[in-house]
Design a protein around this motif. Structure first.
Motif, mmCIF file in Angstrom:
data_model
loop_
_atom_site.group_PDB
_atom_site.id
_atom_site.type_symbol
_atom_site.label_atom_id
_atom_site.label_comp_id
_atom_site.label_asym_id
_atom_site.label_seq_id
_atom_site.Cartn_x
_atom_site.Cartn_y
_atom_site.Cartn_z
ATOM 1 N N ILE A 110 0.877 -1.170 0.000
ATOM 2 C CA ILE A 110 0.000 0.000 0.000
ATOM 3 C C ILE A 110 0.915 1.220 0.000
ATOM 4 O O ILE A 110 1.836 1.303 0.819
ATOM 5 C CB ILE A 110 -0.878 0.055 1.262
ATOM 6 N N CYS A 137 -2.659 -1.071 -3.531
ATOM 7 C CA CYS A 137 -3.596 -0.003 -3.162
ATOM 8 C C CYS A 137 -2.836 1.300 -2.995
ATOM 9 O O CYS A 137 -1.724 1.319 -2.448
ATOM 10 C CB CYS A 137 -4.310 -0.366 -1.851
ATOM 11 N N LEU A 139 -3.438 4.668 -1.065
ATOM 12 C CA LEU A 139 -4.312 5.197 -0.007
ATOM 13 C C LEU A 139 -4.055 6.684 0.177
ATOM 14 O O LEU A 139 -2.921 7.100 0.449
ATOM 15 C CB LEU A 139 -4.037 4.449 1.296
ATOM 16 N N ARG A 161 -8.060 4.385 -2.709
ATOM 17 C CA ARG A 161 -8.887 4.425 -1.496
ATOM 18 C C ARG A 161 -8.633 5.741 -0.749
ATOM 19 O O ARG A 161 -7.551 6.331 -0.855
ATOM 20 C CB ARG A 161 -8.561 3.259 -0.569
ATOM 21 N N GLN A 354 -10.880 1.633 9.645
ATOM 22 C CA GLN A 354 -10.785 1.615 8.192
ATOM 23 C C GLN A 354 -9.430 1.054 7.733
ATOM 24 O O GLN A 354 -9.355 0.337 6.729
ATOM 25 C CB GLN A 354 -11.002 3.023 7.636
ATOM 26 N N HIS A 355 -8.370 1.365 8.455
ATOM 27 C CA HIS A 355 -7.068 0.782 8.130
ATOM 28 C C HIS A 355 -7.083 -0.733 8.330
ATOM 29 O O HIS A 355 -6.622 -1.492 7.465
ATOM 30 C CB HIS A 355 -5.963 1.406 8.993
ATOM 31 N N SER A 357 -9.586 -2.745 8.309
ATOM 32 C CA SER A 357 -10.449 -3.361 7.302
ATOM 33 C C SER A 357 -9.717 -3.494 5.963
ATOM 34 O O SER A 357 -9.808 -4.532 5.288
ATOM 35 C CB SER A 357 -11.721 -2.523 7.127
ATOM 36 N N LEU A 358 -8.975 -2.445 5.578
ATOM 37 C CA LEU A 358 -8.222 -2.490 4.327
ATOM 38 C C LEU A 358 -7.123 -3.548 4.395
ATOM 39 O O LEU A 358 -6.925 -4.316 3.440
ATOM 40 C CB LEU A 358 -7.616 -1.110 4.047
ATOM 41 N N TYR A 359 -6.398 -3.594 5.503
ATOM 42 C CA TYR A 359 -5.337 -4.589 5.650
ATOM 43 C C TYR A 359 -5.904 -5.999 5.525
ATOM 44 O O TYR A 359 -5.334 -6.859 4.828
ATOM 45 C CB TYR A 359 -4.646 -4.438 7.009
ATOM 46 N N GLU A 361 -8.621 -6.963 4.061
ATOM 47 C CA GLU A 361 -9.074 -7.197 2.684
ATOM 48 C C GLU A 361 -7.921 -7.613 1.785
ATOM 49 O O GLU A 361 -8.028 -8.571 1.003
ATOM 50 C CB GLU A 361 -9.737 -5.933 2.148
#
Length: 367
Positions: A110, A137, A139, A161, A354-355, A357-359, A361
């Protein structure tokens, strides 16, 4: 989860990106993540302030040096052996070197983007679209930054994102700042500008706008909080006959305490990604007067939480400052609205969740 956090260097814990980086370390550790921080170049600050997690210093940061690429690859290989699957990368050079080298080692990347790309030079513009192919990603901390990142670095929309910065600001009623206390007692109306002194921040506009106000009414003053050479700005203030009304406080660690003395927060930048200063103003219950650039319009709503003006339009900036002076109750109400919005949009918990959740995913881990 095991997460690699990567950055060019750490030199100033109060700077925007570095401050958020250090905050993220603490939050992720408290959330139970196992972290390893990889830093390209050492610094005096890092030597004096060792991090609370495993830290590896590459010792080479030039993207032109084969040594940098080889050392990053070697670090990535070791991280993969140790069970790390994802790296979150900050700053420019690390985001060039690390994604392809980490990809070779089987680690996803990321990259974080937090400004409007004023640092993009011909080299970065040529290299980043290639190294960006290895990015899982990109970010950003605002939609405006995400759009620039996608356009310049050719990152597909599906990989862009946005997570807004998170803050946890509380003001103590007993936290006093003597210099500002004295100004308030004298009857001053204080405008504040929090930023390090750099040309891109256009602080001269704030001084020029102050000089255009009716100085005989409301006793307006300007306080600038941030590190940097004040020589030219002091000279300008003196030439415009407002030298005694412009105060330079330098870099401070008690910014939230300083903000409680202000009537409005200013930001005059010609380019901004998503300004930490704006959110800090809002948490302090201040209306914001800022340039219409980058992510600023995402944070400030015209005539509801503050005023937006075109970059460099000193007359409009001064007009907004005059509105604070002439209609203080309206300005205070706008600050109250701004505070409510900030407390709902820019919380620590929201940013952390949110971090995480992204990790999850990207790694493929269910929550």
């Amino acid at each position: 989860m095991k997460i690699l956090l990567v950055i060019d260097r750490l030199t100033n814990p109060h700077a925007g990106t570095e401050g958020q980086f250090l905050l993220l370390i603490n939050l992720l550790q408290n959330a139970g993540c196992e972290l390893r921080v990889v830093i390209l170049a050492n610094s005096d600050w890092l030597n004096k302030n060792p991090l609370s997690c495993s830290t590896a210093v590459i010792g080479s940061s030039s993207i032109k040096s084969p040594k940098t690429w080889w050392r990053v690859y070697r670090q990535a290989r070791q991280a993969e052996v140790d069970g790390f699957q994802l790296a979150h990368i900050f700053f420019n050079d690390a985001s060039v070197v690390c994604p392809p080298m980490f990809s070779l080692a089987g680690i996803k990347s990321i990259i974080s983007r937090r400004d409007m790309g004023f640092w993009y030079n011909s080299i970065y513009r040529a290299v980043l679209p290639f190294t960006g192919k290895f990015v899982s990603c990109a970010l950003s901390n605002s939609r405006a930054v995400a759009n620039v990142t996608g356009e310049v670095e050719r990152i597909p929309q599906s990989k862009l994102r946005v997570i807004y910065n998170g803050f946890n600001r509380t003001l103590s009623a007993e936290a006093r700042v003597p210099e500002l206390e004295a100004l308030k007692v004298s009857g001053a109306t204080i405008f504040g500008l929090v930023a390090n002194i750099r040309p891109i921040k256009r602080m001269q506009d704030a001084i020029a706008a102050l000089a255009q106000l009716d100085l005989n009414s409301h006793n307006p003053h300007l306080v600038i909080i941030g590190a940097g050479d004040t020589t030219e700005l002091k000279s300008l203030a003196s030439n415009l006959s407002v030298g005694e009304r412009v105060h330079f406080f330098g870099s401070r660690s008690d910014i939230p305490d300083c903000l409680q003395y202000l009537s409005a927060g200013l930001l005059c930048s010609e380019s901004e990604g998503f300004s930490n200063a704006i959110v800090e103003y809002q948490f302090a219950g201040l209306p914001v007067i800022c340039s219409r650039t980058g992510g600023n319009p995402e944070a400030v709503t015209q005539d509801q939480t503050g005023w937006l003006y075109e970059v460099g339009d000193v007359a409009e900036l001064s007009k907004a400052m005059a509105a604070v002076l002439n209609t203080p109750e309206r300005a205070k109400a706008m600050g109250t609205t701004a505070k409510k919005e900030a407390e709902s949009r820019y919380t620590i918990d929201a940013m952390l969740n949110q971090h995480l959740s992204l990790y999850r995913e990207l790694i493929g881990v269910k929550s």
